[in-house]
Design an enzyme around this catalytic site. Structure first.
Site, short mmCIF file in Angstrom:
data_model
loop_
_atom_site.label_atom_id
_atom_site.label_comp_id
_atom_site.label_asym_id
_atom_site.label_seq_id
_atom_site.Cartn_x
_atom_site.Cartn_y
_atom_site.Cartn_z
N HIS A 1 0.86 -1.18 0.00
CA HIS A 1 0.00 0.00 0.00
C HIS A 1 0.90 1.24 0.00
O HIS A 1 2.14 1.13 -0.08
CB HIS A 1 -0.95 -0.01 1.20
CG HIS A 1 -0.28 -0.28 2.51
ND1 HIS A 1 0.63 0.59 3.09
CD2 HIS A 1 -0.35 -1.34 3.36
CE1 HIS A 1 1.06 0.11 4.23
NE2 HIS A 1 0.50 -1.07 4.42
N HIS B 1 4.03 1.30 2.23
CA HIS B 1 5.20 0.60 1.69
C HIS B 1 5.89 1.44 0.61
O HIS B 1 7.12 1.51 0.55
CB HIS B 1 4.79 -0.74 1.08
CG HIS B 1 4.24 -1.73 2.05
ND1 HIS B 1 2.91 -2.08 2.06
CD2 HIS B 1 4.83 -2.43 3.05
CE1 HIS B 1 2.70 -2.98 3.01
NE2 HIS B 1 3.85 -3.20 3.63
N GLN C 1 6.85 -15.84 12.08
CA GLN C 1 6.27 -14.87 13.00
C GLN C 1 4.78 -15.10 13.23
O GLN C 1 4.11 -14.27 13.83
CB GLN C 1 6.52 -13.45 12.50
CG GLN C 1 5.84 -13.09 11.19
CD GLN C 1 6.39 -11.81 10.61
OE1 GLN C 1 7.55 -11.74 10.22
NE2 GLN C 1 5.56 -10.78 10.55
N GLY D 1 9.18 0.79 8.93
CA GLY D 1 8.23 1.81 9.35
C GLY D 1 8.15 1.94 10.86
O GLY D 1 8.28 0.96 11.59
N LYS D 2 7.92 3.16 11.35
CA LYS D 2 7.75 3.38 12.77
C LYS D 2 6.40 2.91 13.28
O LYS D 2 6.18 2.87 14.49
CB LYS D 2 7.93 4.87 13.09
CG LYS D 2 9.35 5.37 12.91
CD LYS D 2 9.46 6.84 13.30
CE LYS D 2 10.87 7.35 13.12
NZ LYS D 2 10.96 8.80 13.46
N LYS D 3 5.50 2.56 12.37
CA LYS D 3 4.20 2.04 12.79
C LYS D 3 4.36 0.84 13.72
O LYS D 3 3.66 0.70 14.71
CB LYS D 3 3.38 1.67 11.55
CG LYS D 3 2.06 0.98 11.85
CD LYS D 3 1.22 0.83 10.60
CE LYS D 3 1.85 -0.10 9.60
NZ LYS D 3 1.86 -1.51 10.04
N MET E 1 -1.87 3.00 7.43
CA MET E 1 -2.02 2.03 6.35
C MET E 1 -1.44 0.68 6.76
O MET E 1 -0.34 0.61 7.31
CB MET E 1 -1.35 2.55 5.09
CG MET E 1 -2.08 3.72 4.48
SD MET E 1 -1.45 4.19 2.87
CE MET E 1 -2.68 5.41 2.42
#
Length: 355
Positions: free
Chosen positions: A40, A43, A67, A181-183, A218
């Site tokens: 998305h 990314h 995972q 990503g920091k998400k 996202m």
């Protein structure tokens, strides 16, 4: 200049040889963007960031079975490789896509035509190759302390699986830089610590969150959410805005901040932790992250938790003066439905492990 159509590589040995040849002949630096596909705009923003960090960009697309715990959504995780390639070609800037079939194949490369999900079926059940009955995998990378808090308790296999597959990708691609990503904040910190502790020659960059128009971070798993569940996820976002406002007004008591979140969102829990150690704090006296999680689905076959973090950049805890935050010293990272933290009970997070 990167080619208009990136090279597709499915073999571990071919990927390694490609990177080594490129580096030896052109002295190029390589940046890796690890993904599990179903790309998305979040990314794609990582790809754009990668382009500024190195001469060559490699995107990996691989649904990592290591995972996922039994009963999670490994077998149904969204995949659309051709669609992903179209998005990558559309944004440009990617030199190669690494799309292996099986990173846990113990020497047997290929098979399945680079399908990207190394699993097999036992009747109607999808079995991960990392389970003993699915082929077995015995060697894991653990970041023992950082993996025990926040997400770790509800998903006890997740961080060892992430650390292991990232180590494998680093050994195969041999990048100079990697973008995350920091998400998925705890994941980012764990990878940074792993690289530091193992002296891996890779620079880790944390990229900012990209949100949808309504503010939801996202995520490939956002497609699972019904309209009601999506609205619930957005309530986390709103609660963090309120917490930010309270901090800017001088509310530094973490108990009060967490109490508001717990009262605002049914089935949610929050913890305010030090940005580096991820240890919980009772009063904000240094850089912290406010982590919130909530269950959004009752259907165990499709259950999704959502998590959110709000990092606050403030003076060192060695300061003897009470911190008075100013606008601009606090930024937000908004809800994520791909990296759950914990708690379907509404209780505060207990320190433990992850997926």
């Amino acid at each position: 200049m990167p080619p208009p159509h990136p090279l597709i590589i499915t073999s571990k040995s071919e990927m390694r040889n490609w990177s080594r040849t490129l580096r030896s002949t052109t002295k190029s630096t390589i940046c890796l963007v690890p993904t599990m596909g179903s790309l998305h705009a979040g990314h794609l923003s990582l790809i754009a960031e990668a382009r500024t960090r190195a001469d060559v960009v490699v995107v990996s697309i691989y649904v990592n079975p290591g995972q996922f715990s039994r009963g999670e959504d490994l077998g149904s995780y969204p995949m659309d490789f051709e669609g992903d390639l179209g998005k990558i070609r559309g944004v440009g800037g990617v030199d190669a896509v690494f799309h292996p079939y099986n990173l846990y194949d113990h020497g047997e490369e290929g098979g399945g035509g680079g399908g990207g999900r190394d699993t097999n079926r036992k009747g109607d059940e999808v079995v991960s190759c990392v389970e003993e009955r699915g082929g077995g995998h015995e060697t894991w990378v653990r970041v023992e302390k950082l993996e025990k808090g926040l997400c770790g308790k509800s998903r006890p296999l997740f961080f060892r699986g992430v650390a292991t597959v990232v180590t494998k990708l680093f050994n195969i691609v041999e990048p100079d830089v990697a973008i995350f990503g920091k998400k998925d904040y705890q994941q980012l910190r764990i990878i940074q610590r792993m690289v530091r502790d193992l002296d891996l020659p890779v620079q880790i960059i944390g990229a900012e969150i990209i949100r949808e128009d309504d503010g939801l971070a996202m995520s490939s798993r956002n497609a699972y959410l019904s309209p009601d569940e999506r609205e619930k996820a957005l309530s986390i976002n709103r609660s963090l805005f309120k917490a930010k406002s309270d901090v800017l007004k001088g509310q530094l008591d973490c108990r009060e901040l967490k109490k508001f979140v717990a009262e605002s969102i049914q089935g949610a829990a929050g913890r305010i932790v030090d940005q580096e150690s991820l240890e919980p704090v009772e009063e904000i006296t240094g850089p912290v992250v406010f982590c919130v999680a909530a269950w959004l689905m009752e259907d165990l076959a499709r259950k999704v938790e959502t998590s959110s973090v709000m990092p606050s950049t403030i003076p060192s805890s060695s300061s003897t003066h009470r911190f008075q935050p100013k606008q601009g010293q606090i930024t937000e990272l908004f809800p994520s439905s791909s990296s759950p933290l914990q708690s379907s009970s509404g209780k505060e997070f207990e320190e433990s492990a992850h997926e």
